[in-house]
Scaffold this motif. Structure first.
Motif, PDB file in Angstrom:
ATOM      1  N   CYS A 179     -17.385 -17.505 -24.310  1.00 12.32           N
ATOM      2  CA  CYS A 179     -16.008 -17.144 -25.297  1.00 12.32           C
ATOM      3  C   CYS A 179     -16.693 -17.550 -26.666  1.00 12.32           C
ATOM      4  O   CYS A 179     -16.057 -17.109 -27.641  1.00 12.32           O
ATOM      5  CB  CYS A 179     -15.660 -17.810 -24.507  1.00 12.32           C
ATOM      6  N   LYS A 180     -17.093 -18.706 -27.193  1.00 12.69           N
ATOM      7  CA  LYS A 180     -17.412 -18.693 -28.335  1.00 12.69           C
ATOM      8  C   LYS A 180     -18.041 -18.132 -28.984  1.00 12.69           C
ATOM      9  O   LYS A 180     -17.710 -17.956 -30.107  1.00 12.69           O
ATOM     10  CB  LYS A 180     -18.463 -21.051 -27.850  1.00 12.69           C
ATOM     11  N   GLU A 181     -19.571 -17.552 -29.066  1.00  8.14           N
ATOM     12  CA  GLU A 181     -20.387 -16.773 -28.949  1.00  8.14           C
ATOM     13  C   GLU A 181     -19.154 -15.472 -29.686  1.00  8.14           C
ATOM     14  O   GLU A 181     -19.625 -14.953 -30.786  1.00  8.14           O
ATOM     15  CB  GLU A 181     -21.492 -16.664 -27.288  1.00  8.14           C
ATOM     16  N   ARG A 182     -18.219 -15.142 -28.080  1.00  9.23           N
ATOM     17  CA  ARG A 182     -17.667 -14.069 -29.213  1.00  9.23           C
ATOM     18  C   ARG A 182     -16.217 -14.343 -29.854  1.00  9.23           C
ATOM     19  O   ARG A 182     -15.576 -12.945 -30.619  1.00  9.23           O
ATOM     20  CB  ARG A 182     -17.250 -12.988 -27.544  1.00  9.23           C
ATOM     21  N   GLY A 183     -15.561 -15.377 -29.872  1.00  4.66           N
ATOM     22  CA  GLY A 183     -14.790 -16.093 -30.499  1.00  4.66           C
ATOM     23  C   GLY A 183     -13.823 -15.668 -29.788  1.00  4.66           C
ATOM     24  O   GLY A 183     -12.511 -15.182 -30.058  1.00  4.66           O
ATOM     25  N   LEU A 184     -13.924 -15.454 -28.021  1.00  4.92           N
ATOM     26  CA  LEU A 184     -12.947 -15.683 -27.281  1.00  4.92           C
ATOM     27  C   LEU A 184     -11.763 -16.904 -26.740  1.00  4.92           C
ATOM     28  O   LEU A 184     -12.808 -17.536 -27.172  1.00  4.92           O
ATOM     29  CB  LEU A 184     -13.205 -14.844 -26.261  1.00  4.92           C
ATOM     30  N   GLU A 185     -11.555 -17.052 -26.202  1.00  2.00           N
ATOM     31  CA  GLU A 185     -11.104 -18.118 -25.378  1.00  2.00           C
ATOM     32  C   GLU A 185     -10.981 -17.935 -23.985  1.00  2.00           C
ATOM     33  O   GLU A 185     -10.400 -17.552 -23.150  1.00  2.00           O
ATOM     34  CB  GLU A 185      -8.846 -18.481 -25.682  1.00  2.00           C
ATOM     35  N   LEU A 186     -10.783 -19.558 -24.023  1.00  5.00           N
ATOM     36  CA  LEU A 186     -11.334 -20.058 -21.776  1.00  5.00           C
ATOM     37  C   LEU A 186     -10.209 -20.479 -21.670  1.00  5.00           C
ATOM     38  O   LEU A 186      -9.919 -21.714 -22.180  1.00  5.00           O
ATOM     39  CB  LEU A 186     -12.591 -20.647 -22.014  1.00  5.00           C
ATOM     40  N   VAL A 187      -9.454 -20.580 -21.079  1.00  6.83           N
ATOM     41  CA  VAL A 187      -8.459 -21.084 -20.471  1.00  6.83           C
ATOM     42  C   VAL A 187      -8.099 -21.748 -19.057  1.00  6.83           C
ATOM     43  O   VAL A 187      -8.296 -20.902 -17.612  1.00  6.83           O
ATOM     44  CB  VAL A 187      -6.954 -19.736 -20.094  1.00  6.83           C
ATOM     45  N   LEU A 188      -8.042 -22.806 -18.851  1.00  6.31           N
ATOM     46  CA  LEU A 188      -8.213 -23.384 -17.456  1.00  6.31           C
ATOM     47  C   LEU A 188      -7.152 -23.680 -17.140  1.00  6.31           C
ATOM     48  O   LEU A 188      -6.139 -24.307 -17.642  1.00  6.31           O
ATOM     49  CB  LEU A 188      -9.730 -24.633 -17.715  1.00  6.31           C
ATOM     50  N   VAL A 189      -6.540 -23.314 -15.460  1.00  9.42           N
ATOM     51  CA  VAL A 189      -5.669 -23.763 -15.470  1.00  9.42           C
ATOM     52  C   VAL A 189      -5.922 -24.351 -13.830  1.00  9.42           C
ATOM     53  O   VAL A 189      -6.652 -24.536 -12.989  1.00  9.42           O
ATOM     54  CB  VAL A 189      -4.547 -22.687 -15.397  1.00  9.42           C
ATOM     55  N   GLU A 190      -4.674 -25.104 -13.622  1.00  5.27           N
ATOM     56  CA  GLU A 190      -5.015 -25.432 -12.153  1.00  5.27           C
ATOM     57  C   GLU A 190      -4.559 -24.027 -11.060  1.00  5.27           C
ATOM     58  O   GLU A 190      -3.748 -22.838 -11.959  1.00  5.27           O
ATOM     59  CB  GLU A 190      -3.352 -26.236 -11.656  1.00  5.27           C
ATOM     60  N   PRO A 191      -4.947 -24.236  -9.913  1.00  3.72           N
ATOM     61  CA  PRO A 191      -4.604 -22.947  -9.223  1.00  3.72           C
ATOM     62  C   PRO A 191      -3.172 -22.497  -8.434  1.00  3.72           C
ATOM     63  O   PRO A 191      -3.126 -21.398  -8.675  1.00  3.72           O
ATOM     64  CB  PRO A 191      -5.561 -23.327  -7.474  1.00  3.72           C
ATOM     65  N   GLU A 192      -2.665 -23.152  -8.709  1.00  2.00           N
ATOM     66  CA  GLU A 192      -0.722 -22.663  -8.846  1.00  2.00           C
ATOM     67  C   GLU A 192      -0.574 -22.003  -9.982  1.00  2.00           C
ATOM     68  O   GLU A 192       0.650 -21.336 -10.177  1.00  2.00           O
ATOM     69  CB  GLU A 192      -0.074 -23.466  -7.704  1.00  2.00           C
ATOM     70  N   GLU A 193      -1.515 -22.656 -11.395  1.00  2.00           N
ATOM     71  CA  GLU A 193      -0.915 -22.216 -12.421  1.00  2.00           C
ATOM     72  C   GLU A 193      -1.554 -20.278 -13.208  1.00  2.00           C
ATOM     73  O   GLU A 193      -1.462 -19.367 -13.522  1.00  2.00           O
ATOM     74  CB  GLU A 193      -0.728 -22.659 -13.301  1.00  2.00           C
ATOM     75  N   ILE A 194      -2.253 -20.263 -11.866  1.00  2.00           N
ATOM     76  CA  ILE A 194      -3.287 -18.508 -12.105  1.00  2.00           C
ATOM     77  C   ILE A 194      -2.129 -17.498 -12.424  1.00  2.00           C
ATOM     78  O   ILE A 194      -2.524 -17.107 -13.308  1.00  2.00           O
ATOM     79  CB  ILE A 194      -3.802 -18.037 -11.059  1.00  2.00           C
ATOM     80  N   ASN A 195      -1.266 -17.350 -11.539  1.00  4.93           N
ATOM     81  CA  ASN A 195      -0.768 -16.303 -11.795  1.00  4.93           C
ATOM     82  C   ASN A 195      -0.071 -16.186 -13.251  1.00  4.93           C
ATOM     83  O   ASN A 195       0.401 -14.591 -13.683  1.00  4.93           O
ATOM     84  CB  ASN A 195       0.132 -15.585 -10.940  1.00  4.93           C
TER      85      ASN A 195
END
Lengths: 445, 445
Positions: free
Chosen positions: A140-156
């Motif tokens: 993501c860093k290399e390509r200027g993208l964003e990594l979003v980390l969530v809890e399991p119940e927040e995935i949807n």
């Protein structure tokens, strides 16, 4: 109350019990760490010796042809495929899980973003296996993208229109909780995103149906439930609808359409073979085959479905016995009780403040005391607000310390479970875990 | 004229002759393919068996600590370092050559382009080892950069102000020609470019001095002259002045500053350790140590300097004997006569039109006939205008078919050279190579 006699009776009736004979287990050990490093199949030492002495030592370079070294990644991939719901010539065994994740996540991002350039997020779980997050963070860093980390119940909720890829580990390494692959893949697809599934704690542990779930990309580990040996090469699967789109970035000779023509320009091989890169460690790769051979032998006894039934029976039994026999020691259950959400491991928590002199949880010391008794599980530290940098959507969550126990139905029996819990009970009831030697943290793992 | 007796006398006086005793060579074989796959050290089978049976089978997960699996890439890197002029803690053994090239070429491009964003070219040699070109082609495509392929004599001219990286293989795999690493590194630096050196055909074959040459990045192979076994893990070196700049893209757990804290965010380890990625194939990695141990043993006999003297004597002898005894069969010499420009192999060419029924060069058939007699070299096809896509600066060049013979002074003696040439003479003089079975191209390698 379940008794030791009941457990012995279950072993006596177990149709899968003969599979234990395929392994060399050290005497006096109850090995509940097959989720970290699987045990040694009986066939492996002779197979490895043959590769070293005959294939390498005697036949030398000719073994590329005569021992079919060149086909080994595909042959092993085809042997593994039924365990994960993949088709023939859809899987190769190669490189490490991390390297394979880099390949498929790159490819997934290329495809998702060609179809829809506004998609610039990768969604994953905050407690995903760290190396997966590191690889995603780097890409993501290399390509200027964003990594979003969530809890399991927040995935949807996180599956918004700007998500390119949903990257998940099917069975969580800390808790043993299993995602619903089909439902989450469908949700990702409905949102226009692709899925990358890490099967490190699934392949050989639970039935997996990649094609049935309509998944897009998958990787996994050869040295955990597949018993391929320390650092055994990993595997990679790509759905045929994606396999010929884009190069994967590690465009090495073994993924070339004509690898022995030595042309200066790269032409990717069709299908999954393009996910190969450089020359593979043949000795380690050959050892993996012996691990897969046990699953082939298990087919006659009911295969993954029968193994899954036994795995659930073992983990049910462990949970029940711990609750019956180790109550009052601050242990909790991190693993879901619901069969549909449980992998092949059980993770216990322990309350903070119960360690020696009220420091920490004591979970590390309890695991060390069990290991000293020959009951090998492992410990995973909890996360506190101070020790973890939160990412993406609102910062860190707290996790308790974990005592982790993997149950591999190929070689663990019901009385093993009884004995493991009996050792745990004694370690807790006697206070043995409080000894100084169990409370010194010195090991690297 | 050199006689067989002369060769025997040279063997009798050879101070390195005892090193042959460190290897298991198949009876009846003269192995001149150690540049493709090195032979089996005598110690390897027992070492591998110990890793499998004791470290894995008996000690299981504990071996990460007790057998120091975690330190293995660094330990082997430190053992290898003196062979390539690297310092302590500057080398790790890991992954494949192709994967390592991806890491260092990415890092080199990041550094060169941060310092000077107009630099958008990677210069390499058209006859560089193909997988190196494939990796570079992939990276350049991904980043919108240009890969420029030139002939060796055009390198200096190609080092213009828009070049970011000069990427070369030190000893050419087709011809055995060796570049002047110090001079080309200086030329690259004078032009503001960084260097990436592939030591696949150099490490353990010729003395290399990376630090002395002021090189920037280097990678190489464990299974050729280092005798690490089929597909043995490769190595990677980064000059300390660059090691802490940028992540390499394959940011996996083993390159993390605190790999066992399982934090969700990546913090690269200081120094060369950040060039590690995922879990390594421990069995194959352990086998590599036995190959390196022979070089450690060779130190007492003069080390790489003595090995280099013998290597040049062997290749000189082979060239002289071929010219004396195999004249009139259309053979030529592709390898430089100049010692300073020669690696540890000799490549013969054969004229087109001399094959059976005037088709091709017959080089493939000659190699097959030699292999049938136990003289194992290999064949590399020439390149024609029709079969190769030219790249970069003006299209394809023609290369003749090659008969390739590697000379490993650790286990090849002077009489071996005599016997190899005598077999070649007989194969040519009798026309044995024209037999149909030697003219069927069916093998993958």
């Amino acid at each position: 109350m379940t008794t030791q006699q009941d457990c012995r009776a279950l072993d006596a009736q177990d149709p899968l019990a003969p599979l234990r004979g395929h392994f060399n287990l050290p005497p006096g050990v109850i090995y509940l760490d097959g989720n970290s490093l699987g045990v040694l199949p009986k066939a492996t030492a002779a197979r490895v010796a043959d590769v070293v002495v005959r294939e390498w030592g005697q036949d030398l370079i000719r073994s590329w042809n005569t021992a079919s070294w060149f086909d080994l990644p595909q042959r092993l991939g085809n042997q593994l495929a039924p365990l994960i719901g993949a088709g023939r010539d859809e899987v190769v065994c190669t490189d490490s899980t991390s390297v394979n994740l880099y390949k498929v996540l790159s490819a997934a991002l290329n495809i998702a973003r060609e179809d829809s350039p506004v998609r610039r997020r990768v969604v994953s779980e905050r407690s995903n296996f760290p190396t997966d997050l590191y690889i995603a963070e780097g890409l993501c860093k290399e390509r200027g993208l964003e990594l979003v980390l969530v809890e399991p119940e927040e995935i949807n909720v996180a599956l918004t229109q700007d998500v390119a890829v949903l990257m998940l580990t099917h069975v969580n390494y800390r808790t043993g909780a299993m995602h619903d692959m089909a439902a989450l893949t469908a949700a990702a697809h409905a949102a226009g995103a692709l899925t990358v599934w890490d099967l490190a704690h699934s392949a050989g542990a639970v039935p997996v149906d990649l094609n049935g779930a309509g998944a897009d990309f998958s990787i996994g580990c050869g040295y955990k439930y597949l018993n391929g040996g320390p650092g055994a090469p990993a595997f990679v699967w790509v759905h045929p609808r994606h396999a010929d789109r884009f190069w994967q970035p590690l465009s090495g000779w073994w993924g070339h359409a004509a690898p022995f023509q030595f042309t200066p320009d790269y032409q990717p091989a069709p299908g999954i073979q393009r996910y190969l890169c450089g020359t593979q460690p043949i000795i380690s790769l050959s050892a993996l085959q012996c691990g897969l051979d046990v699953f082939t032998a298990a087919e006659a006894l009911g295969g993954m479905a029968a193994l899954r039934d036994k795995s659930l029976a073992l983990t049910d039994l462990f949970i029940r016995l711990v609750e019956e026999r180790c109550a009052g020691h601050g242990l909790g259950l991190a693993t879901p009780r619901d069969h549909a959400r449980r992998g092949s491991q059980v993770c216990l928590t322990r309350e903070e403040g119960l360690g020696v002199r009220g420091q920490g949880s004591g979970a590390y010391a309890i695991v060390q005391a069990l290991i000293a008794r020959g009951v090998i599980g492992d410990y995973r530290a909890g996360s506190g607000a101070a020790s973890h940098a939160g990412k993406g959507d609102g910062g860190p969550r707290l996790h308790k310390d974990i005592l982790r126990f993997g149950f591999t139905p190929l070689y663990i029996g019901y009385e093993d479970v009884w004995n493991a819990v009996e050792h745990l009970r004694q370690v807790l009831d006697t206070g043995e875990w409080q000894r100084p030697e169990f409370n010194q943290i010195h090991a690297v793992t």
